[in-house]
Design a protein around this motif. Structure first.
Motif, PDB file in Angstrom:
ATOM      1  N   GLY A  97       0.785  -1.225   0.000  1.00 27.06           N
ATOM      2  CA  GLY A  97       0.000   0.000   0.000  1.00 27.06           C
ATOM      3  C   GLY A  97       0.815   1.271   0.000  1.00 27.06           C
ATOM      4  N   VAL A  98       2.064   1.216  -0.465  1.00 32.50           N
ATOM      5  CA  VAL A  98       2.927   2.400  -0.511  1.00 32.50           C
ATOM      6  C   VAL A  98       3.412   2.600  -1.948  1.00 32.50           C
ATOM      7  CG1 VAL A  98       3.660   2.158   1.885  1.00 32.50           C
ATOM      8  CG2 VAL A  98       4.960   1.033   0.083  1.00 32.50           C
ATOM      9  N   PRO A  99       3.965   3.763  -2.279  1.00 27.44           N
ATOM     10  CA  PRO A  99       4.471   3.989  -3.635  1.00 27.44           C
ATOM     11  C   PRO A  99       5.505   2.942  -4.052  1.00 27.44           C
ATOM     12  CG  PRO A  99       4.329   6.071  -2.453  1.00 27.44           C
ATOM     13  CD  PRO A  99       4.031   4.987  -1.454  1.00 27.44           C
ATOM     14  N   PRO A 100       5.543   2.591  -5.337  1.00 23.19           N
ATOM     15  CA  PRO A 100       6.419   1.492  -5.795  1.00 23.19           C
ATOM     16  C   PRO A 100       7.898   1.713  -5.530  1.00 23.19           C
ATOM     17  CG  PRO A 100       4.788   2.055  -7.466  1.00 23.19           C
ATOM     18  CD  PRO A 100       4.678   3.097  -6.412  1.00 23.19           C
ATOM     19  N   VAL A 101       8.361   2.963  -5.494  1.00 21.74           N
ATOM     20  CA  VAL A 101       9.793   3.199  -5.335  1.00 21.74           C
ATOM     21  C   VAL A 101      10.310   2.653  -4.009  1.00 21.74           C
ATOM     22  CG1 VAL A 101       9.492   5.486  -4.279  1.00 21.74           C
ATOM     23  CG2 VAL A 101      11.587   4.955  -5.542  1.00 21.74           C
ATOM     24  N   PHE A 102       9.453   2.562  -3.001  1.00 25.50           N
ATOM     25  CA  PHE A 102       9.899   2.042  -1.716  1.00 25.50           C
ATOM     26  C   PHE A 102      10.172   0.544  -1.790  1.00 25.50           C
ATOM     27  CE2 PHE A 102       7.822   5.991  -0.608  1.00 25.50           C
ATOM     28  CZ  PHE A 102       8.719   6.540   0.281  1.00 25.50           C
ATOM     29  N   GLU A 140      -4.093  -0.149   4.820  1.00 25.90           N
ATOM     30  CA  GLU A 140      -5.417   0.072   4.249  1.00 25.90           C
ATOM     31  C   GLU A 140      -6.480   0.226   5.320  1.00 25.90           C
ATOM     32  OE1 GLU A 140      -6.380  -2.886   1.396  1.00 25.90           O
ATOM     33  OE2 GLU A 140      -4.827  -2.272  -0.024  1.00 25.90           O
ATOM     34  N   SER A 141      -6.292  -0.408   6.463  1.00 29.19           N
ATOM     35  CA  SER A 141      -7.289  -0.294   7.532  1.00 29.19           C
ATOM     36  C   SER A 141      -7.116   0.978   8.346  1.00 29.19           C
ATOM     37  CB  SER A 141      -7.233  -1.518   8.445  1.00 29.19           C
ATOM     38  OG  SER A 141      -5.953  -1.627   9.045  1.00 29.19           O
ATOM     39  N   PRO A 144      -7.324   4.458   5.295  1.00 31.00           N
ATOM     40  CA  PRO A 144      -8.171   4.068   4.155  1.00 31.00           C
ATOM     41  C   PRO A 144      -8.337   5.198   3.144  1.00 31.00           C
ATOM     42  CG  PRO A 144      -9.535   4.566   6.051  1.00 31.00           C
ATOM     43  CD  PRO A 144      -8.115   4.672   6.523  1.00 31.00           C
ATOM     44  N   ASN A 145      -8.784   4.818   1.957  1.00 32.47           N
ATOM     45  CA  ASN A 145      -9.028   5.822   0.912  1.00 32.47           C
ATOM     46  C   ASN A 145     -10.117   6.805   1.310  1.00 32.47           C
ATOM     47  OD1 ASN A 145      -7.095   4.670  -0.786  1.00 32.47           O
ATOM     48  ND2 ASN A 145      -8.578   3.302  -1.754  1.00 32.47           N
ATOM     49  N   GLU A 146     -11.071   6.357   2.107  1.00 36.27           N
ATOM     50  CA  GLU A 146     -12.199   7.213   2.467  1.00 36.27           C
ATOM     51  C   GLU A 146     -11.762   8.474   3.216  1.00 36.27           C
ATOM     52  OE1 GLU A 146     -11.993   4.013   2.937  1.00 36.27           O
ATOM     53  OE2 GLU A 146     -13.522   3.195   1.581  1.00 36.27           O
ATOM     54  N   PHE A 221      -7.900  -8.331 -12.987  1.00 37.17           N
ATOM     55  CA  PHE A 221      -9.179  -7.989 -13.607  1.00 37.17           C
ATOM     56  C   PHE A 221      -9.408  -6.480 -13.688  1.00 37.17           C
ATOM     57  CE2 PHE A 221      -9.908 -12.357 -12.286  1.00 37.17           C
ATOM     58  CZ  PHE A 221     -10.593 -12.880 -13.373  1.00 37.17           C
ATOM     59  N   GLY A 222      -8.511  -5.697 -13.128  1.00 35.97           N
ATOM     60  CA  GLY A 222      -8.661  -4.257 -13.181  1.00 35.97           C
ATOM     61  C   GLY A 222      -9.831  -3.737 -12.373  1.00 35.97           C
ATOM     62  N   LEU A 223     -10.155  -4.394 -11.273  1.00 33.54           N
ATOM     63  CA  LEU A 223     -11.285  -3.978 -10.451  1.00 33.54           C
ATOM     64  C   LEU A 223     -10.869  -2.838  -9.537  1.00 33.54           C
ATOM     65  CD1 LEU A 223     -12.676  -7.491  -9.460  1.00 33.54           C
ATOM     66  CD2 LEU A 223     -13.507  -5.963 -11.240  1.00 33.54           C
ATOM     67  N   PRO A 224     -11.783  -1.941  -9.211  1.00 30.18           N
ATOM     68  CA  PRO A 224     -11.455  -0.849  -8.290  1.00 30.18           C
ATOM     69  C   PRO A 224     -11.055  -1.402  -6.940  1.00 30.18           C
ATOM     70  CG  PRO A 224     -13.835  -0.967  -8.686  1.00 30.18           C
ATOM     71  CD  PRO A 224     -13.190  -1.882  -9.666  1.00 30.18           C
ATOM     72  N   GLY A 225     -10.001  -0.840  -6.363  1.00 33.18           N
ATOM     73  CA  GLY A 225      -9.485  -1.333  -5.102  1.00 33.18           C
ATOM     74  C   GLY A 225     -10.424  -1.050  -3.952  1.00 33.18           C
ATOM     75  N   ALA A 226     -10.573  -2.008  -3.073  1.00 31.71           N
ATOM     76  CA  ALA A 226     -11.390  -1.849  -1.875  1.00 31.71           C
ATOM     77  C   ALA A 226     -10.548  -2.185  -0.663  1.00 31.71           C
ATOM     78  CB  ALA A 226     -12.617  -2.751  -1.922  1.00 31.71           C
ATOM     79  N   SER A 227     -10.710  -1.430   0.392  1.00 29.92           N
ATOM     80  CA  SER A 227      -9.941  -1.684   1.614  1.00 29.92           C
ATOM     81  C   SER A 227     -10.280  -3.059   2.170  1.00 29.92           C
ATOM     82  CB  SER A 227     -10.257  -0.602   2.656  1.00 29.92           C
ATOM     83  OG  SER A 227      -9.868   0.662   2.164  1.00 29.92           O
ATOM     84  N   GLN A 228      -9.237  -3.833   2.405  1.00 29.91           N
ATOM     85  CA  GLN A 228      -9.418  -5.198   2.896  1.00 29.91           C
ATOM     86  C   GLN A 228      -8.932  -5.289   4.332  1.00 29.91           C
ATOM     87  OE1 GLN A 228      -7.531  -8.188   0.523  1.00 29.91           O
ATOM     88  NE2 GLN A 228      -7.966  -9.822   1.956  1.00 29.91           N
ATOM     89  N   LYS A 229      -9.818  -5.572   5.250  1.00 33.34           N
ATOM     90  CA  LYS A 229      -9.465  -5.652   6.657  1.00 33.34           C
ATOM     91  C   LYS A 229      -8.909  -7.031   6.990  1.00 33.34           C
ATOM     92  CE  LYS A 229     -12.953  -2.282   8.100  1.00 33.34           C
ATOM     93  NZ  LYS A 229     -14.113  -2.011   8.983  1.00 33.34           N
ATOM     94  N   SER A 230      -7.970  -7.037   7.908  1.00 36.65           N
ATOM     95  CA  SER A 230      -7.404  -8.300   8.369  1.00 36.65           C
ATOM     96  C   SER A 230      -8.356  -8.926   9.391  1.00 36.65           C
ATOM     97  CB  SER A 230      -6.031  -8.048   9.000  1.00 36.65           C
ATOM     98  OG  SER A 230      -5.473  -9.241   9.463  1.00 36.65           O
ATOM     99  N   GLN A 231      -8.910 -10.071   9.033  1.00 32.55           N
ATOM    100  CA  GLN A 231      -9.883 -10.731   9.893  1.00 32.55           C
ATOM    101  C   GLN A 231      -9.899 -12.220   9.552  1.00 32.55           C
ATOM    102  OE1 GLN A 231     -13.849  -9.376   8.916  1.00 32.55           O
ATOM    103  NE2 GLN A 231     -13.406  -9.227   6.742  1.00 32.55           N
ATOM    104  N   PRO A 232     -10.473 -13.050  10.411  1.00 30.67           N
ATOM    105  CA  PRO A 232     -10.578 -14.473  10.080  1.00 30.67           C
ATOM    106  C   PRO A 232     -11.371 -14.676   8.785  1.00 30.67           C
ATOM    107  CG  PRO A 232     -11.026 -14.105  12.405  1.00 30.67           C
ATOM    108  CD  PRO A 232     -10.936 -12.752  11.778  1.00 30.67           C
TER     109      PRO A 232
END
Length: 389
Positions: A97-102, A140-141, A144-146, A221-232
């Motif tokens: 979730g960071v810029p590619p140069v890192f 991302e959690s 988030p983009n929001e 698939f080029g789908l819009p990114g959605a924040s994915q939470k770490s959970q079971p």
């Protein structure tokens, strides 16, 4: 009245001469203790040399390096790892979730430092997919983009501000993970490798591959990114989310992805079959990266077909900065989990290669190397350093 207990104490009477003798015996005991302590802490030339060679293994093996037997093979191995690390570092930075140069920073510094301090001859400390995913779930959690939507437009994100906040978070997490691993090394936590069998490591690697594959499906698939939470069961939820949004697939991105995958798998199979006849495997990863970049620029895939691109990658190194300490309280639990995973995987793989090739590695020194990585990697460049590529 109850029975009274009677006590009888006898003490010998000491004359002045006896008292002086007791005092001299005590002083002799103190002198013996001090002499023993001085011998214990004394650092002779041989002890200092042994300690230096223990901390800097390169001083031991470099003077005895068999140039004629190993140099060509090591050059080929270095080129292979370097070619693979270029696209891999960019991809793993996006996973985090960071810029590619890192990702490029993370590909350079750990390998360079490990060549001086590491004891394993077969591992390459650098970006690692599972750790990248774990860091990505945190960024991302918590960022988030929001939180960075542009005013008046709920579909556009202020990527500059978002990336800056995520880099700060990843830098703080890297510092905390490094400190945890230093502590693990100091308490000699390397014994944990005894309980990590080869089937366990293979199962862990297979599971990690599945997680990485699923995490990349939305990009294929080029789908819009959605924040994915770490959970079971987050892997199952990701597949359900992918199926619900499959109608939003970007055809241009899907075509490019399929062509790249076909080329990669085909050439990989050729390299595998012809490895005895080829001094160096064909660098298909680098070739695909160069060709796809040229086609994207020439045909303007981003503007014409909506294919996402990496974007601008700055040249050179950025100046080191101190991570924000106020972020540490929010990530201490995640940092400890990442430290444990990275520590266990690194020492288990190092031990596995060492057993197969009849040499020994110091598991606890591998953890203490994280201190060096913290001091040498600029800003958040070490966000993925923990692990084996």
């Amino acid at each position: 009245m109850g029975d009274k207990k009677r006590y009888h104490v006898e003490r010998s009477v000491l004359h002045e001469a006896d008292l002086g003798g007791t005092s001299s015996q005590s002083m002799d005991e103190v002198r013996r203790l001090l002499s023993t302590a001085r011998r214990k802490v004394r650092c002779s030339r041989s002890a200092a040399k042994s300690m230096l060679l223990q901390f800097l293994p390169i001083l031991r093996w470099l003077p005895r390096y068999p140039v004629k037997e190993w140099l060509l093979g090591d050059i080929i191995s270095g080129l292979s790892v370097g070619i693979l690390q270029l696209p891999q570092g960019l991809a793993y930075a996006l996973l985090a979730g960071v810029p590619p140069v890192f990702g490029l920073y993370s590909s350079f510094f750990p390998v360079f430092v490990y060549s001086f301090f590491g004891k394993s001859r077969h591992i390459s400390a650098g970006t690692f997919a599972v750790i990248s995913i774990m860091i990505g779930s945190v960024t991302e959690s918590l960022v988030p983009n929001e939180n960075f939507m542009l005013p008046g437009n709920e579909t556009l994100v202020n990527t500059t501000a978002r990336d800056k906040a995520r880099v700060e978070l990843a830098a703080a997490m890297s510092l905390l993970v490094g400190l945890f691993q230093v502590i693990l090394g100091l308490v000699q936590f390397g014994f944990v490798v005894t309980y990590l069998s080869e089937p366990l490591i293979r199962g862990y690697t297979t599971a990690a591959t599945i997680h990485v594959t699923v995490s990349q499906l939305k990009h294929i698939f080029g789908l819009p990114g959605a924040s994915q939470k770490s959970q079971p069961l987050s892997l199952i939820y990701s597949l359900f989310s992918l199926c619900r949004r499959i109608h939003l697939t970007n055809i241009g991105t899907l075509v490019v992805s399929l062509i790249a995958l076909v080329c990669l798998f085909a050439v990989k199979e050729v390299n595998q079959r012809c490895r005895s006849k080829m001094p160096l495997p064909f660098p298909i990863e680098l070739v695909v990266l160069i060709i796809s970049t040229g086609i994207s620029y020439g045909v303007n895939l981003h503007e014409g077909f909506g294919v996402a691109i990496v974007g601008d990658i700055p040249t050179g190194m950025i100046a080191p900065t101190v991570p924000k300490v106020n972020l540490l309280a929010n990530i201490v639990g995640n940092a400890f989990a990442i430290a444990m995973v990275g520590y266990a995987v690194m020492i288990s793989l190092a031990k596995m290669f060492a057993m197969k090739n009849n040499y020994k590695v110091d598991s606890n020194q591998n953890a203490l190397l994280k201190t060096v990585f913290i001091c040498t990697t600029p800003n958040a460049g070490l966000l993925n350093y923990l692990h084996i590529s």
